[in-house]
Scaffold this motif. Structure first.
Motif, mmCIF file in Angstrom:
data_model
loop_
_atom_site.group_PDB
_atom_site.id
_atom_site.type_symbol
_atom_site.label_atom_id
_atom_site.label_comp_id
_atom_site.label_asym_id
_atom_site.label_seq_id
_atom_site.Cartn_x
_atom_site.Cartn_y
_atom_site.Cartn_z
ATOM 1 N N THR A 42 20.995 -25.950 -3.373
ATOM 2 C CA THR A 42 20.883 -24.551 -3.798
ATOM 3 C C THR A 42 20.902 -24.460 -5.316
ATOM 4 O O THR A 42 20.080 -23.771 -5.934
ATOM 5 C CB THR A 42 22.044 -23.717 -3.222
ATOM 6 O OG1 THR A 42 22.199 -24.015 -1.844
ATOM 7 C CG2 THR A 42 21.781 -22.238 -3.411
ATOM 8 N N PHE A 46 17.730 -23.272 -8.077
ATOM 9 C CA PHE A 46 17.853 -22.272 -9.136
ATOM 10 C C PHE A 46 17.694 -22.915 -10.516
ATOM 11 O O PHE A 46 17.128 -22.307 -11.430
ATOM 12 C CB PHE A 46 19.201 -21.552 -9.035
ATOM 13 C CG PHE A 46 19.203 -20.429 -8.043
ATOM 14 C CD1 PHE A 46 18.790 -19.158 -8.407
ATOM 15 C CD2 PHE A 46 19.603 -20.644 -6.733
ATOM 16 C CE1 PHE A 46 18.781 -18.122 -7.493
ATOM 17 C CE2 PHE A 46 19.596 -19.618 -5.803
ATOM 18 C CZ PHE A 46 19.181 -18.344 -6.180
ATOM 19 N N TRP A 204 22.820 -21.459 1.345
ATOM 20 C CA TRP A 204 22.601 -20.129 0.776
ATOM 21 C C TRP A 204 23.879 -19.310 0.684
ATOM 22 O O TRP A 204 23.915 -18.303 -0.043
ATOM 23 C CB TRP A 204 21.545 -19.392 1.591
ATOM 24 C CG TRP A 204 20.251 -20.140 1.641
ATOM 25 C CD1 TRP A 204 19.667 -20.714 2.725
ATOM 26 C CD2 TRP A 204 19.377 -20.418 0.537
ATOM 27 N NE1 TRP A 204 18.494 -21.342 2.380
ATOM 28 C CE2 TRP A 204 18.288 -21.171 1.045
ATOM 29 C CE3 TRP A 204 19.410 -20.110 -0.823
ATOM 30 C CZ2 TRP A 204 17.248 -21.615 0.233
ATOM 31 C CZ3 TRP A 204 18.378 -20.551 -1.633
ATOM 32 C CH2 TRP A 204 17.313 -21.288 -1.100
ATOM 33 N N VAL A 207 25.233 -18.833 -2.908
ATOM 34 C CA VAL A 207 24.543 -18.041 -3.921
ATOM 35 C C VAL A 207 25.395 -16.842 -4.326
ATOM 36 O O VAL A 207 25.692 -15.964 -3.511
ATOM 37 C CB VAL A 207 23.172 -17.566 -3.408
ATOM 38 C CG1 VAL A 207 22.473 -16.707 -4.467
ATOM 39 C CG2 VAL A 207 22.297 -18.753 -3.051
ATOM 40 N N ASN A 208 25.797 -16.802 -5.582
ATOM 41 C CA ASN A 208 26.538 -15.680 -6.158
ATOM 42 C C ASN A 208 26.312 -15.689 -7.671
ATOM 43 O O ASN A 208 25.566 -16.509 -8.191
ATOM 44 C CB ASN A 208 28.034 -15.762 -5.811
ATOM 45 C CG ASN A 208 28.648 -17.106 -6.181
ATOM 46 O OD1 ASN A 208 28.255 -17.730 -7.173
ATOM 47 N ND2 ASN A 208 29.603 -17.563 -5.384
ATOM 48 N N ILE A 212 24.431 -18.607 -10.149
ATOM 49 C CA ILE A 212 23.267 -18.259 -10.966
ATOM 50 C C ILE A 212 23.563 -18.499 -12.437
ATOM 51 O O ILE A 212 22.739 -19.054 -13.180
ATOM 52 C CB ILE A 212 22.861 -16.803 -10.705
ATOM 53 C CG1 ILE A 212 22.330 -16.668 -9.270
ATOM 54 C CG2 ILE A 212 21.797 -16.343 -11.705
ATOM 55 C CD1 ILE A 212 22.062 -15.250 -8.839
#
Length: 436
Positions: A42, A46, A204, A207-208, A212
Protein backbone atom coordinates in the motif's frame (compact mmCIF):
# COMPACT_ATOMS: atom_id res chain seq x y z
CA UNK A 1 25.24 35.72 -10.64
CA UNK A 2 28.73 34.36 -10.12
CA UNK A 3 30.73 34.07 -13.37
CA UNK A 4 33.36 31.80 -11.82
CA UNK A 5 30.83 29.43 -10.28
CA UNK A 6 31.76 25.75 -10.58
CA UNK A 7 29.66 23.54 -12.87
CA UNK A 8 29.26 19.80 -13.26
CA UNK A 9 31.62 18.42 -15.90
CA UNK A 10 29.08 16.59 -18.09
CA UNK A 11 25.46 15.49 -18.37
CA UNK A 12 26.38 11.99 -17.27
CA UNK A 13 28.22 13.19 -14.17
CA UNK A 14 25.36 15.54 -13.36
CA UNK A 15 23.00 12.57 -13.13
CA UNK A 16 25.57 10.52 -11.20
CA UNK A 17 25.93 13.30 -8.62
CA UNK A 18 22.16 13.76 -8.40
CA UNK A 19 21.68 10.03 -7.90
CA UNK A 20 24.42 10.01 -5.27
CA UNK A 21 22.63 12.79 -3.40
CA UNK A 22 19.27 11.02 -3.63
CA UNK A 23 20.24 7.38 -3.08
CA UNK A 24 21.41 6.55 0.42
CA UNK A 25 19.66 6.95 3.74
CA UNK A 26 16.32 7.62 2.09
CA UNK A 27 16.44 4.40 0.08
CA UNK A 28 18.09 1.79 2.25
CA UNK A 29 17.72 2.99 5.83
CA UNK A 30 14.35 4.71 5.52
CA UNK A 31 12.39 3.12 2.65
CA UNK A 32 12.21 -0.52 3.85
CA UNK A 33 11.23 0.38 7.42
CA UNK A 34 8.65 2.91 6.16
CA UNK A 35 7.14 0.17 4.01
CA UNK A 36 7.19 -2.25 6.94
CA UNK A 37 5.43 0.22 9.22
CA UNK A 38 2.86 1.39 6.65
CA UNK A 39 1.29 -1.60 5.00
CA UNK A 40 3.97 -2.81 2.58
CA UNK A 41 2.52 -2.72 -0.91
CA UNK A 42 0.00 0.00 0.00
CA UNK A 43 2.78 2.37 0.95
CA UNK A 44 4.75 1.43 -2.19
CA UNK A 45 1.77 2.25 -4.42
CA UNK A 46 1.29 5.72 -2.92
CA UNK A 47 5.05 6.31 -3.01
CA UNK A 48 5.19 5.57 -6.74
CA UNK A 49 2.18 7.79 -7.44
CA UNK A 50 3.60 10.69 -5.45
CA UNK A 51 7.03 10.31 -7.02
CA UNK A 52 5.67 10.38 -10.57
CA UNK A 53 3.03 13.08 -10.16
CA UNK A 54 4.44 15.33 -7.44
CA UNK A 55 8.12 14.69 -6.58
CA UNK A 56 9.54 14.72 -10.13
CA UNK A 57 7.75 18.00 -11.01
CA UNK A 58 8.87 19.43 -7.66
CA UNK A 59 12.45 18.44 -8.42
CA UNK A 60 12.08 20.12 -11.80
CA UNK A 61 11.04 23.31 -10.01
CA UNK A 62 13.94 23.18 -7.54
CA UNK A 63 16.55 22.58 -10.25
CA UNK A 64 15.06 25.41 -12.30
CA UNK A 65 15.16 27.78 -9.31
CA UNK A 66 18.83 26.98 -8.75
CA UNK A 67 19.95 27.14 -12.36
CA UNK A 68 18.02 30.29 -13.21
CA UNK A 69 19.37 32.21 -10.21
CA UNK A 70 22.79 30.47 -10.19
CA UNK A 71 22.50 30.41 -6.41
CA UNK A 72 21.96 28.24 -3.37
CA UNK A 73 18.82 28.49 -1.24
CA UNK A 74 19.39 31.82 0.47
CA UNK A 75 20.17 33.92 -2.61
CA UNK A 76 17.78 31.92 -4.81
CA UNK A 77 14.77 32.60 -2.58
CA UNK A 78 15.96 36.18 -2.07
CA UNK A 79 16.17 36.73 -5.83
CA UNK A 80 12.79 35.16 -6.50
CA UNK A 81 10.82 36.52 -3.52
CA UNK A 82 12.52 39.81 -2.71
CA UNK A 83 15.37 40.71 -0.36
CA UNK A 84 13.66 40.68 3.01
CA UNK A 85 11.16 37.80 3.01
CA UNK A 86 13.08 35.61 0.58
CA UNK A 87 16.24 35.84 2.64
CA UNK A 88 14.40 34.67 5.76
CA UNK A 89 12.91 31.70 3.91
CA UNK A 90 16.32 30.75 2.52
CA UNK A 91 17.92 30.89 5.96
CA UNK A 92 15.07 28.79 7.38
CA UNK A 93 15.64 26.08 4.78
CA UNK A 94 19.37 26.04 5.47
CA UNK A 95 18.82 25.94 9.24
CA UNK A 96 16.48 22.96 8.87
CA UNK A 97 19.14 21.07 6.94
CA UNK A 98 21.75 21.88 9.57
CA UNK A 99 19.47 20.38 12.22
CA UNK A 100 18.61 17.30 10.18
CA UNK A 101 22.25 16.68 9.27
CA UNK A 102 23.16 16.48 12.97
CA UNK A 103 20.83 13.47 13.29
CA UNK A 104 21.78 11.82 10.00
CA UNK A 105 25.47 12.06 10.88
CA UNK A 106 24.77 9.77 13.83
CA UNK A 107 23.10 7.26 11.50
CA UNK A 108 26.12 7.45 9.18
CA UNK A 109 28.42 6.94 12.16
CA UNK A 110 26.43 3.88 13.19
CA UNK A 111 26.67 2.53 9.65
CA UNK A 112 30.42 3.03 9.64
CA UNK A 113 30.73 1.21 12.96
CA UNK A 114 28.40 -1.59 11.84
CA UNK A 115 30.34 -2.16 8.62
CA UNK A 116 33.64 -2.29 10.53
CA UNK A 117 32.16 -4.67 13.10
CA UNK A 118 30.69 -6.91 10.38
CA UNK A 119 34.01 -7.11 8.58
CA UNK A 120 36.21 -7.72 11.63
CA UNK A 121 34.13 -9.58 14.20
CA UNK A 122 31.03 -10.60 12.26
CA UNK A 123 27.48 -11.03 13.57
CA UNK A 124 26.71 -14.20 15.49
CA UNK A 125 24.99 -15.26 18.70
CA UNK A 126 28.05 -14.39 20.78
CA UNK A 127 29.08 -11.12 19.16
CA UNK A 128 25.68 -9.53 18.56
CA UNK A 129 25.17 -8.50 22.24
CA UNK A 130 28.60 -6.78 22.13
CA UNK A 131 27.59 -4.98 18.94
CA UNK A 132 24.25 -3.85 20.38
CA UNK A 133 25.91 -2.66 23.59
CA UNK A 134 28.33 -0.54 21.56
CA UNK A 135 25.45 0.98 19.59
CA UNK A 136 23.79 1.88 22.88
CA UNK A 137 26.92 3.80 23.91
CA UNK A 138 26.12 7.42 23.10
CA UNK A 139 29.71 8.64 23.16
CA UNK A 140 30.80 5.87 20.81
CA UNK A 141 28.09 6.94 18.39
CA UNK A 142 29.16 10.55 18.83
CA UNK A 143 32.79 9.75 18.03
CA UNK A 144 31.92 7.96 14.79
CA UNK A 145 29.47 10.72 13.82
CA UNK A 146 32.13 13.42 14.26
CA UNK A 147 34.54 11.30 12.20
CA UNK A 148 31.97 11.18 9.38
CA UNK A 149 31.45 14.94 9.70
CA UNK A 150 35.18 15.57 9.24
CA UNK A 151 35.27 13.39 6.13
CA UNK A 152 32.19 15.13 4.75
CA UNK A 153 33.61 18.61 5.27
CA UNK A 154 36.84 17.56 3.57
CA UNK A 155 34.99 16.44 0.41
CA UNK A 156 32.95 19.66 0.42
CA UNK A 157 36.17 21.65 0.87
CA UNK A 158 37.60 20.03 -2.28
CA UNK A 159 34.70 21.45 -4.27
CA UNK A 160 32.13 20.30 -6.81
CA UNK A 161 34.44 18.74 -9.41
CA UNK A 162 37.46 17.62 -7.38
CA UNK A 163 35.40 16.50 -4.41
CA UNK A 164 31.74 15.67 -4.99
CA UNK A 165 32.00 14.51 -8.63
CA UNK A 166 35.12 12.46 -8.00
CA UNK A 167 33.70 10.40 -5.12
CA UNK A 168 30.24 10.12 -6.72
CA UNK A 169 31.49 8.51 -9.94
CA UNK A 170 33.24 5.82 -7.88
CA UNK A 171 30.63 5.15 -5.20
CA UNK A 172 27.39 5.15 -7.22
CA UNK A 173 28.40 2.39 -9.70
CA UNK A 174 29.98 0.37 -6.87
CA UNK A 175 26.82 0.55 -4.76
CA UNK A 176 24.63 -0.37 -7.74
CA UNK A 177 26.72 -3.47 -8.48
CA UNK A 178 26.70 -4.60 -4.83
CA UNK A 179 22.95 -4.10 -4.50
CA UNK A 180 22.22 -5.99 -7.72
CA UNK A 181 24.35 -8.91 -6.55
CA UNK A 182 22.62 -8.99 -3.14
CA UNK A 183 19.15 -9.01 -4.70
CA UNK A 184 20.06 -11.97 -6.94
CA UNK A 185 21.64 -13.75 -3.96
CA UNK A 186 18.56 -13.17 -1.79
CA UNK A 187 16.07 -14.49 -4.33
CA UNK A 188 18.04 -17.71 -4.59
CA UNK A 189 17.12 -18.37 -0.95
CA UNK A 190 14.19 -20.74 -0.49
CA UNK A 191 10.91 -18.92 0.08
CA UNK A 192 12.24 -15.43 -0.71
CA UNK A 193 9.85 -14.84 -3.62
CA UNK A 194 6.79 -15.96 -1.62
CA UNK A 195 7.67 -13.67 1.27
CA UNK A 196 8.21 -10.73 -1.04
CA UNK A 197 4.92 -11.27 -2.90
CA UNK A 198 3.03 -11.50 0.38
CA UNK A 199 4.68 -8.37 1.72
CA UNK A 200 3.80 -6.40 -1.41
CA UNK A 201 0.07 -7.20 -1.24
CA UNK A 202 -1.74 -3.92 -0.55
CA UNK A 203 -3.52 -3.60 2.79
CA UNK A 204 -6.15 -0.93 2.17
CA UNK A 205 -7.07 -0.77 5.85
CA UNK A 206 -3.73 1.01 6.36
CA UNK A 207 -4.73 3.98 4.20
CA UNK A 208 -5.03 7.12 6.35
CA UNK A 209 -3.53 10.59 6.59
CA UNK A 210 -0.42 9.20 8.31
CA UNK A 211 0.32 6.79 5.46
CA UNK A 212 -0.30 9.42 2.78
CA UNK A 213 1.96 11.91 4.59
CA UNK A 214 4.62 9.22 5.06
CA UNK A 215 4.51 8.24 1.36
CA UNK A 216 4.74 11.84 0.16
CA UNK A 217 7.49 12.57 2.70
CA UNK A 218 9.41 9.49 1.54
CA UNK A 219 9.15 10.55 -2.10
CA UNK A 220 10.60 13.96 -1.23
CA UNK A 221 13.19 12.69 1.26
CA UNK A 222 14.36 10.00 -1.13
CA UNK A 223 15.00 12.50 -3.93
CA UNK A 224 16.70 14.99 -1.63
CA UNK A 225 14.00 17.62 -2.13
CA UNK A 226 13.38 20.44 0.31
CA UNK A 227 14.38 23.69 -1.34
CA UNK A 228 18.09 23.23 -0.64
CA UNK A 229 20.12 20.34 -2.13
CA UNK A 230 18.51 20.32 -5.57
CA UNK A 231 18.44 24.10 -5.68
CA UNK A 232 22.20 24.38 -5.25
CA UNK A 233 22.89 21.36 -7.46
CA UNK A 234 20.69 23.00 -10.09
CA UNK A 235 22.91 26.07 -9.88
CA UNK A 236 25.86 23.89 -10.93
CA UNK A 237 24.08 22.60 -14.08
CA UNK A 238 25.01 23.97 -17.49
CA UNK A 239 22.36 25.69 -19.60
CA UNK A 240 22.63 22.94 -22.21
CA UNK A 241 21.32 20.23 -19.86
CA UNK A 242 17.65 19.26 -20.01
CA UNK A 243 16.20 19.69 -16.53
CA UNK A 244 13.17 17.42 -16.97
CA UNK A 245 15.38 14.60 -18.29
CA UNK A 246 17.76 15.02 -15.35
CA UNK A 247 14.91 14.99 -12.82
CA UNK A 248 13.24 11.94 -14.39
CA UNK A 249 16.50 9.98 -14.72
CA UNK A 250 17.41 10.72 -11.11
CA UNK A 251 13.97 9.60 -9.91
CA UNK A 252 14.15 6.36 -11.91
CA UNK A 253 17.59 5.47 -10.57
CA UNK A 254 16.54 6.49 -7.07
CA UNK A 255 13.32 4.50 -7.12
CA UNK A 256 15.13 1.50 -8.58
CA UNK A 257 17.68 1.61 -5.78
CA UNK A 258 14.90 1.82 -3.19
CA UNK A 259 13.15 -1.22 -4.64
CA UNK A 260 16.36 -3.24 -4.93
CA UNK A 261 17.20 -2.45 -1.31
CA UNK A 262 13.72 -3.57 -0.32
CA UNK A 263 14.03 -6.76 -2.40
CA UNK A 264 17.18 -7.58 -0.45
CA UNK A 265 16.15 -6.52 3.05
CA UNK A 266 12.53 -7.69 3.21
CA UNK A 267 12.98 -11.36 2.21
CA UNK A 268 16.18 -11.58 4.27
CA UNK A 269 14.36 -10.37 7.37
CA UNK A 270 11.13 -12.35 6.87
CA UNK A 271 12.79 -15.66 5.95
CA UNK A 272 14.33 -15.81 9.41
CA UNK A 273 11.13 -14.85 11.20
CA UNK A 274 12.17 -11.31 12.15
CA UNK A 275 9.94 -8.25 12.39
CA UNK A 276 9.71 -5.80 9.47
CA UNK A 277 7.91 -3.15 11.54
CA UNK A 278 10.83 -2.25 13.79
CA UNK A 279 11.01 1.31 12.45
CA UNK A 280 14.33 3.18 12.33
CA UNK A 281 16.15 0.39 14.19
CA UNK A 282 15.44 -2.15 11.42
CA UNK A 283 18.81 -1.66 9.73
CA UNK A 284 20.94 -1.65 12.87
CA UNK A 285 19.31 -4.26 15.08
CA UNK A 286 17.00 -6.50 13.03
CA UNK A 287 19.15 -6.96 9.93
CA UNK A 288 22.31 -7.99 11.86
CA UNK A 289 20.24 -10.80 13.39
CA UNK A 290 19.57 -12.00 9.85
CA UNK A 291 23.25 -11.72 8.92
CA UNK A 292 24.08 -13.88 11.93
CA UNK A 293 22.17 -16.87 10.48
CA UNK A 294 22.36 -16.09 6.75
CA UNK A 295 24.67 -18.41 4.77
CA UNK A 296 27.79 -16.35 4.12
CA UNK A 297 26.27 -13.67 6.35
CA UNK A 298 29.60 -12.27 7.53
CA UNK A 299 30.76 -11.36 4.03
CA UNK A 300 27.27 -10.34 2.87
CA UNK A 301 26.77 -8.14 5.93
CA UNK A 302 30.15 -6.44 5.66
CA UNK A 303 29.82 -5.74 1.91
CA UNK A 304 26.25 -4.48 2.19
CA UNK A 305 26.86 -2.21 5.18
CA UNK A 306 30.06 -0.75 3.70
CA UNK A 307 28.42 -0.08 0.33
CA UNK A 308 25.45 1.49 2.09
CA UNK A 309 27.71 3.68 4.20
CA UNK A 310 29.54 4.93 1.12
CA UNK A 311 26.39 5.84 -0.82
CA UNK A 312 24.76 7.36 2.27
CA UNK A 313 27.93 9.39 2.69
CA UNK A 314 27.13 11.04 -0.64
CA UNK A 315 23.73 12.07 0.73
CA UNK A 316 25.26 13.81 3.73
CA UNK A 317 27.87 15.42 1.47
CA UNK A 318 25.00 16.88 -0.58
CA UNK A 319 23.30 18.15 2.57
CA UNK A 320 26.46 19.84 3.82
CA UNK A 321 27.20 21.27 0.37
CA UNK A 322 23.72 22.82 0.34
CA UNK A 323 24.46 24.51 3.67
CA UNK A 324 28.04 25.58 2.94
CA UNK A 325 27.38 26.69 -0.63
CA UNK A 326 24.29 28.69 0.29
CA UNK A 327 25.86 30.50 3.24
CA UNK A 328 29.22 31.17 1.59
CA UNK A 329 27.43 33.08 -1.18
CA UNK A 330 26.35 35.60 1.45
CA UNK A 331 29.94 36.40 2.40
CA UNK A 332 32.50 38.30 0.36
CA UNK A 333 36.06 37.20 -0.17
CA UNK A 334 37.70 34.14 -1.68
CA UNK A 335 38.09 32.42 1.70
CA UNK A 336 34.40 32.58 2.63
CA UNK A 337 33.83 28.90 1.84
CA UNK A 338 36.71 27.85 4.11
CA UNK A 339 35.34 30.01 6.92
CA UNK A 340 31.85 28.52 6.59
CA UNK A 341 33.24 24.97 6.63
CA UNK A 342 35.12 25.72 9.85
CA UNK A 343 32.07 27.45 11.36
CA UNK A 344 29.84 24.51 10.43
CA UNK A 345 32.25 22.12 12.13
CA UNK A 346 32.11 24.20 15.32
CA UNK A 347 28.29 24.36 15.23
CA UNK A 348 27.60 20.73 14.29
CA UNK A 349 29.93 19.11 16.85
CA UNK A 350 27.70 20.00 19.82
CA UNK A 351 24.48 19.61 17.79
CA UNK A 352 25.25 15.91 17.25
CA UNK A 353 25.20 15.13 20.99
CA UNK A 354 21.38 14.81 21.50
CA UNK A 355 20.96 12.43 18.56
CA UNK A 356 23.94 10.33 19.65
CA UNK A 357 22.45 9.82 23.11
CA UNK A 358 18.74 9.53 22.29
CA UNK A 359 17.52 7.38 19.37
CA UNK A 360 14.00 8.76 19.79
CA UNK A 361 15.37 12.23 19.10
CA UNK A 362 16.57 11.03 15.68
CA UNK A 363 13.05 9.82 14.91
CA UNK A 364 11.58 13.21 15.80
CA UNK A 365 14.14 15.09 13.74
CA UNK A 366 13.48 12.73 10.82
CA UNK A 367 9.71 13.29 11.07
CA UNK A 368 9.73 17.06 11.45
CA UNK A 369 12.73 17.95 9.29
CA UNK A 370 13.18 14.85 7.09
CA UNK A 371 9.52 14.78 6.08
CA UNK A 372 7.63 17.88 7.17
CA UNK A 373 10.06 20.69 6.42
CA UNK A 374 11.38 19.03 3.26
CA UNK A 375 7.85 18.82 1.86
CA UNK A 376 7.16 22.41 2.89
CA UNK A 377 10.45 23.72 1.49
CA UNK A 378 10.01 21.97 -1.83
CA UNK A 379 6.41 23.15 -2.16
CA UNK A 380 7.56 26.69 -1.49
CA UNK A 381 10.33 26.42 -4.09
CA UNK A 382 7.79 25.29 -6.70
CA UNK A 383 5.45 28.15 -5.83
CA UNK A 384 8.25 30.67 -6.00
CA UNK A 385 9.85 29.64 -9.30
CA UNK A 386 6.53 29.28 -11.19
CA UNK A 387 5.60 32.82 -10.17
CA UNK A 388 9.03 34.40 -10.46
CA UNK A 389 9.46 33.25 -14.07
CA UNK A 390 6.91 33.78 -16.80
CA UNK A 391 5.43 30.68 -18.43
CA UNK A 392 7.65 31.27 -21.45
CA UNK A 393 10.85 31.58 -19.39
CA UNK A 394 9.99 28.61 -17.18
CA UNK A 395 9.27 26.28 -20.08
CA UNK A 396 12.34 27.45 -21.96
CA UNK A 397 14.46 26.80 -18.84
CA UNK A 398 13.01 23.31 -18.31
CA UNK A 399 12.51 22.02 -21.87
CA UNK A 400 14.37 24.46 -24.11
CA UNK A 401 11.08 24.80 -25.98
CA UNK A 402 7.63 26.26 -25.34
CA UNK A 403 5.77 25.13 -28.45
CA UNK A 404 4.59 21.61 -27.58
CA UNK A 405 1.13 21.28 -26.07
CA UNK A 406 2.29 18.80 -23.43
CA UNK A 407 4.75 21.40 -22.16
CA UNK A 408 1.87 23.80 -21.58
CA UNK A 409 -0.03 21.13 -19.61
CA UNK A 410 3.07 20.37 -17.57
CA UNK A 411 3.45 24.04 -16.65
CA UNK A 412 -0.14 24.24 -15.43
CA UNK A 413 0.32 21.04 -13.45
CA UNK A 414 3.49 22.14 -11.69
CA UNK A 415 2.17 25.66 -11.08
CA UNK A 416 -1.14 24.60 -9.49
CA UNK A 417 -1.65 20.89 -8.80
CA UNK A 418 1.80 20.20 -7.29
CA UNK A 419 1.84 22.94 -4.61
CA UNK A 420 -1.87 22.45 -3.83
CA UNK A 421 -1.36 18.72 -3.28
CA UNK A 422 1.72 19.32 -1.13
CA UNK A 423 0.05 21.81 1.18
CA UNK A 424 -3.21 19.83 1.43
CA UNK A 425 -1.31 16.72 2.52
CA UNK A 426 0.68 18.77 5.04
CA UNK A 427 -2.43 20.47 6.41
CA UNK A 428 -4.36 17.17 6.64
CA UNK A 429 -1.54 15.49 8.51
CA UNK A 430 -1.14 18.39 10.96
CA UNK A 431 -4.90 18.45 11.55
CA UNK A 432 -4.91 14.69 12.27
CA UNK A 433 -2.10 15.17 14.80
CA UNK A 434 -3.86 18.01 16.62
CA UNK A 435 -7.20 16.20 16.74
CA UNK A 436 -5.80 12.76 17.64
Amino acid sequence: MQPSREKFSSKFLTIIVMVGAAVGLGNVWRFPYMMGANGGGTFLLFYIIFTALIAIPAMTGELTLGRNTRSGSIKAFETAMGNRFGQYIGWLMVACYMISSSAYLVILGNLLYASIFAGTTGFNACSTPEYEASLANGWMQYTFAVTVLLGTLFIVYLGVVKGIERVSKIIVPLFSAVLLYLVVYTFLLEGATDYMVEFLKPDWSKVNSDLIFAALGQAFFSLGLGGTIMVIYGSYMSKEENIINTATSTALFDGGAALMATFFIVPTVLIFGLNMSQGPTLLFYTLPQAFAVLPGGRIIGAVFLLALFLVAFLSIVATVEAVVGSISERLKGENSRKKIILALLIVEVPMIIPSAHDPDFIGKVDLYFGSGMQIFGSGLAVLVITRFLSKFDFLHEVFGSVTMKCHQHYYRWIRTAVPITIFIVLATYLWSQFTA
